[in-house]
Enzyme design. Structure first.
Site, PDB file in Angstrom:
ATOM      1  N   LYS A   1     -28.257 -23.432 -34.509  1.00 13.58           N
ATOM      2  CA  LYS A   1     -28.649 -24.649 -33.646  1.00 13.58           C
ATOM      3  C   LYS A   1     -30.123 -24.963 -33.722  1.00 13.58           C
ATOM      4  CE  LYS A   1     -25.027 -24.441 -33.695  1.00 13.58           C
ATOM      5  NZ  LYS A   1     -23.925 -23.478 -34.248  1.00 13.58           N
TER       6      LYS A   1
ATOM      7  N   HIS B   1     -24.968 -44.492 -14.274  1.00 13.20           N
ATOM      8  CA  HIS B   1     -24.914 -45.499 -15.299  1.00 13.20           C
ATOM      9  C   HIS B   1     -26.393 -45.770 -15.529  1.00 13.20           C
ATOM     10  CE1 HIS B   1     -24.223 -48.766 -17.999  1.00 13.20           C
ATOM     11  NE2 HIS B   1     -25.148 -49.589 -17.180  1.00 13.20           N
TER      12      HIS B   1
ATOM     13  N   GLY C   1     -23.189   3.743 -32.209  1.00 16.53           N
ATOM     14  CA  GLY C   1     -22.366   4.403 -31.249  1.00 16.53           C
ATOM     15  C   GLY C   1     -21.082   4.569 -31.610  1.00 16.53           C
TER      16      GLY C   1
ATOM     17  N   LYS D   1     -26.775  -1.233 -32.949  1.00 16.07           N
ATOM     18  CA  LYS D   1     -27.176  -0.592 -34.149  1.00 16.07           C
ATOM     19  C   LYS D   1     -28.206  -1.322 -34.823  1.00 16.07           C
ATOM     20  CE  LYS D   1     -23.529  -2.585 -36.892  1.00 16.07           C
ATOM     21  NZ  LYS D   1     -22.884  -2.993 -37.859  1.00 16.07           N
TER      22      LYS D   1
ATOM     23  N   ALA E   1     -18.609 -17.064 -28.973  1.00 19.15           N
ATOM     24  CA  ALA E   1     -19.692 -16.297 -28.110  1.00 19.15           C
ATOM     25  C   ALA E   1     -19.086 -16.395 -26.875  1.00 19.15           C
ATOM     26  CB  ALA E   1     -20.810 -16.853 -28.233  1.00 19.15           C
TER      27      ALA E   1
ATOM     28  N   GLY F   1     -14.554 -17.098 -43.071  1.00 17.52           N
ATOM     29  CA  GLY F   1     -14.031 -16.467 -42.124  1.00 17.52           C
ATOM     30  C   GLY F   1     -14.821 -15.197 -42.090  1.00 17.52           C
TER      31      GLY F   1
ATOM     32  N   CYS G   1     -24.541 -13.836 -32.590  1.00 15.40           N
ATOM     33  CA  CYS G   1     -24.757 -15.293 -31.704  1.00 15.40           C
ATOM     34  C   CYS G   1     -26.240 -15.600 -31.898  1.00 15.40           C
ATOM     35  CB  CYS G   1     -24.251 -15.048 -30.333  1.00 15.40           C
ATOM     36  SG  CYS G   1     -24.847 -16.712 -29.599  1.00 15.40           S
TER      37      CYS G   1
ATOM     38  N   GLU H   1     -12.662 -25.736 -50.635  1.00 16.00           N
ATOM     39  CA  GLU H   1     -11.833 -25.341 -49.684  1.00 16.00           C
ATOM     40  C   GLU H   1     -10.562 -25.120 -49.971  1.00 16.00           C
ATOM     41  OE1 GLU H   1     -11.876 -24.697 -46.099  1.00 16.00           O
ATOM     42  OE2 GLU H   1      -9.956 -24.574 -46.506  1.00 16.00           O
TER      43      GLU H   1
ATOM     44  N   GLY I   1     -15.543 -22.478 -48.401  1.00 12.11           N
ATOM     45  CA  GLY I   1     -15.059 -22.710 -47.090  1.00 12.11           C
ATOM     46  C   GLY I   1     -15.357 -23.691 -46.234  1.00 12.11           C
TER      47      GLY I   1
HETATM   48  P1  NAI Z   1     -13.426 -20.703 -40.357  1.00  8.82           P
HETATM   49  O1  NAI Z   1     -12.106 -19.747 -40.301  1.00  8.82           O
HETATM   50  O2  NAI Z   1     -13.811 -21.449 -39.282  1.00  8.82           O
HETATM   51  O3  NAI Z   1     -13.316 -21.538 -41.700  1.00  8.82           O
HETATM   52  C1  NAI Z   1     -13.145 -20.687 -43.084  1.00  8.82           C
HETATM   53  C2  NAI Z   1     -12.582 -21.859 -44.010  1.00  8.82           C
HETATM   54  O4  NAI Z   1     -12.710 -21.258 -45.345  1.00  8.82           O
HETATM   55  C3  NAI Z   1     -11.122 -22.166 -43.556  1.00  8.82           C
HETATM   56  O5  NAI Z   1     -11.135 -23.604 -43.860  1.00  8.82           O
HETATM   57  C4  NAI Z   1     -10.368 -21.555 -44.919  1.00  8.82           C
HETATM   58  O6  NAI Z   1      -9.141 -22.227 -45.215  1.00  8.82           O
HETATM   59  C5  NAI Z   1     -11.458 -21.414 -46.027  1.00  8.82           C
HETATM   60  N1  NAI Z   1     -11.243 -20.405 -46.776  1.00  8.82           N
HETATM   61  C6  NAI Z   1     -10.835 -19.192 -46.638  1.00  8.82           C
HETATM   62  N2  NAI Z   1     -10.826 -18.258 -47.971  1.00  8.82           N
HETATM   63  C7  NAI Z   1     -11.345 -19.170 -48.760  1.00  8.82           C
HETATM   64  C8  NAI Z   1     -11.214 -19.178 -50.281  1.00  8.82           C
HETATM   65  N3  NAI Z   1     -10.985 -18.112 -51.057  1.00  8.82           N
HETATM   66  N4  NAI Z   1     -11.582 -20.230 -50.957  1.00  8.82           N
HETATM   67  C9  NAI Z   1     -11.790 -21.383 -50.212  1.00  8.82           C
HETATM   68  N5  NAI Z   1     -11.814 -21.488 -48.920  1.00  8.82           N
HETATM   69  C10 NAI Z   1     -11.575 -20.461 -48.339  1.00  8.82           C
HETATM   70  O7  NAI Z   1     -14.438 -19.357 -40.681  1.00  8.82           O
HETATM   71  P2  NAI Z   1     -16.146 -19.495 -40.799  1.00  8.82           P
HETATM   72  O8  NAI Z   1     -16.554 -20.985 -40.800  1.00  8.82           O
HETATM   73  O9  NAI Z   1     -16.321 -18.402 -41.729  1.00  8.82           O
HETATM   74  O10 NAI Z   1     -16.509 -19.265 -39.140  1.00  8.82           O
HETATM   75  C11 NAI Z   1     -16.249 -17.899 -38.737  1.00  8.82           C
HETATM   76  C12 NAI Z   1     -15.937 -17.884 -37.102  1.00  8.82           C
HETATM   77  O11 NAI Z   1     -17.334 -18.131 -36.416  1.00  8.82           O
HETATM   78  C13 NAI Z   1     -14.920 -19.190 -36.637  1.00  8.82           C
HETATM   79  O12 NAI Z   1     -14.339 -18.255 -35.876  1.00  8.82           O
HETATM   80  C14 NAI Z   1     -15.596 -19.999 -35.908  1.00  8.82           C
HETATM   81  O13 NAI Z   1     -15.109 -20.586 -35.133  1.00  8.82           O
HETATM   82  C15 NAI Z   1     -17.115 -19.321 -35.531  1.00  8.82           C
HETATM   83  N6  NAI Z   1     -18.148 -20.140 -35.513  1.00  8.82           N
HETATM   84  C16 NAI Z   1     -18.362 -20.751 -34.232  1.00  8.82           C
HETATM   85  C17 NAI Z   1     -19.248 -21.771 -34.323  1.00  8.82           C
HETATM   86  C18 NAI Z   1     -19.206 -22.697 -33.305  1.00  8.82           C
HETATM   87  O14 NAI Z   1     -19.049 -22.256 -31.866  1.00  8.82           O
HETATM   88  N7  NAI Z   1     -20.275 -23.785 -33.157  1.00  8.82           N
HETATM   89  C19 NAI Z   1     -20.270 -21.977 -35.449  1.00  8.82           C
HETATM   90  C20 NAI Z   1     -20.133 -21.008 -36.501  1.00  8.82           C
HETATM   91  C21 NAI Z   1     -19.186 -20.203 -36.343  1.00  8.82           C
END
Ligand code: NAI
Length: 493
Positions: free
Chosen positions: A52, A465, A115, A36, A334, A285, A43, A209, A186
């Protein structure tokens, strides 16, 4: 098969969907891929890749700040965020273009539009309507839903996409501002990655947080090490904060909080704190993208927005329709979505028959995860707490980057690797690393774990090394007290 009939229709072209479409074509299937918005999904467009690319600019700034020590004088160097964004946009464009070229090379039909599955069944095939740039109805013998997720929104956070932003807004190709003060709600993966990028470009970053610490999914020792660096960079992290309201003040933004342990029905009368900044990023999240796909009409079961799937086959509650990636509410990464694409394609095509592929079942025991803060973080397998909960006695090996010759040469001495070995078998059960190339180091451990190797088997493999990969060798040796470049306890047999 007519022009509008496909063996497989994939809805959503993120790392789950585009990967699945190519894999199915490799097995000889006729494939349609519906998207869409942008090929590459979150990603490539609003997630892993653009962050990145910006991280690479931020990291270069950090290196330049230390260039003098390396005998390189760069007087009057200036960071230019707008240019970093232009570079980021180019990286994204090139990769998205690459996906289109690959799909075309595999003769997959790409349809741009929304879709929706409008009817059908596994025996006669499913009808899928497309609305948008392309408008038509196509037929698929099997369907994979790979529609992903989007930033979670809370009404009280008043996201206006101008001052109060999601990660999609901050990664928009036209977003070129470095706010003087950035408030982040967060301290998860997204919050910490952006805190690192913007503080390096000169913002004063304040994070709020809810939980008593940042990145709750990682080893506490690893998070502590990252927080040491955040403190050094003067990033303010306020933990145990219940954010009640985020509002635009005209010139900036303001968040009102109370302590996280105040019961929900008493927040009105609780003592409040306020935090002000120029811009706010909400990263609390992500929500599954499952609305308006025709799921209810077809009887596809969902739970809190996630498409329910058989956890082994990834088939939904309707035979012939599969779901992969973030929309299933599983591990939101991803590379997990791509892996699930392989499983769903194998099961979809083998259920039709006539393709050179057998059914597959999922195996989530070994999922590496990476976080691109500075220093980087990588982890795989069990954390110490989980191992304890599962009754697994572990031996822990720690090895610091400062003891490694190559890391010293590179001026990358921060951090350490932690490897967990089963006390009985000495098989690796988990590892966490913070420091340079941590995400790459974890890949070797993931492979070792996938094949059930012991710390001895990894350590007996000759590592070149001087390389950063010696962190894995010394880390494995440290588990049994055999690391050469670290004083330790007696060898554990
Ligand atoms: P997350 O679940 O990693 O973190 C969200 C944070 O916000 C948590 O610590 C939570 O306690 C906090 N939170 C939730 N509600 C809140 C509130 N009302 N007030 C204050 N804090 C609050 O989610 P995030 O950082 O948004 O990432 C989303 C997804 O994307 C995750 O599953 C992550 O693994 C993925 N991601 C992966 C990356 C990588 O592989 N390098 C990079 C960025 C994201």
């Amino acid at each position: 098969m007519s022009e509008q009939e496909y063996d497989l229709v994939v809805i959503g072209a993120g790392p789950g969907g585009y990967h699945a479409a190519i894999r199915a074509a490799q097995y000889g299937a006729k494939v349609a891929l519906i998207e869409k918005k942008n090929l590459g999904g979150t990603c490539l467009n609003w997630g892993c890749i653009p962050t990145k690319a910006l991280y690479a600019s931020a990291h270069l700034i950090e290196q330049i700040k230390e260039a003098d020590d390396f005998g390189v004088e760069i007087p009057g160097f200036k960071a230019n965020f707008a240019k970093a964004v232009e570079r980021k946009n180019k990286v994204v464009q090139e990769l998205v273009g690459g996906i289109e070229a690959l799909e075309k090379a595999w003769k997959n039909d790409i349809f741009m539009g929304y879709g929706k599955i409008v009817g059908g069944n596994a025996k006669d095939g499913f009808e899928i309507s497309i609305q948008g740039e392309d408008n038509k109805v196509i037929n698929g013998r099997r369907v994979i839903i790979a529609t992903g997720s989007s930033p979670a929104l809370i009404p009280a956070f008043n996201i206006d996409h101008e001052k109060i932003l999601t990660s999609d807004d901050i990664l928009h190709p036209d977003f070129k501002t470095v706010p003087e003060r950035l408030l982040i709600i967060g301290a998860g993966v997204i919050g910490c990655e952006f805190a690192n990028i913007f503080t390096t470009f000169g913002s004063k970053v304040i994070i709020l947080e809810y939980l008593p610490g940042a990145i709750a999914t990682e080893e506490p020792m690893i998070v502590k090490e990252l927080m040491k660096k955040f403190t050094k960079k003067e990033i303010e992290l306020h933990i145990s904060q219940n954010v009640l309201l985020v509002e635009s003040t005209g010139s900036g933004v303001k968040a009102t909080t109370c302590a996280a342990d105040v019961p929900r029905d008493q927040t009105d009368t609780a003592e409040k704190s306020t935090f002000e900044a120029d811009l706010c990023l909400v990263s609390i999240g992500r929500a599954k993208e499952s609305s308006n796909l025709g799921l209810e009409d077809l009887g596809i079961e969902t739970m809190r927005g996630a498409v329910k799937v058989n956890s082994e086959t990834l088939e939904s509650s309707v035979q012939g329709i599969y779901a992969i990636g973030d929309v299933t509410g599983g591990i939101m990464l991803a590379h997990v979505a791509s892996y699930e694409g392989d499983v769903a394609v194998a099961n979809a095509l083998s259920s039709i028959g006539g393709f050179p592929v057998n059914p597959m079942t999922t195996d989530y025991r070994i999922v590496p995860a990476t976080i691109f803060t500075s220093p980087n973080i990588g982890s795989v397998g069990l954390r110490r707490k989980v191992a304890k909960e599962q009754g697994i006695d572990v031996l822990m090996g720690l090895y610091p980057f400062q003891s490694l010759g190559k890391a010293k040469c590179m001026g990358e001495e921060e951090g350490f690797i932690m490897i967990l070995g089963d006390k009985q078998t000495h098989k690796i059960v988990g590892a966490s690393c913070i420091g340079t190339e941590a995400p790459e180091l974890i890949a070797e451990i993931a492979l070792a774990m996938q094949h059930g190797l012991t710390v001895h088997e990894v350590a007996e493999t000759i590592h070149s090394h001087p390389t950063i990969s010696e962190m894995v060798l010394e880390g494995c040796e440290a588990v049994v007290g055999k690391a050469i470049h670290k004083k330790g306890r007696p060898i554990h047999h």
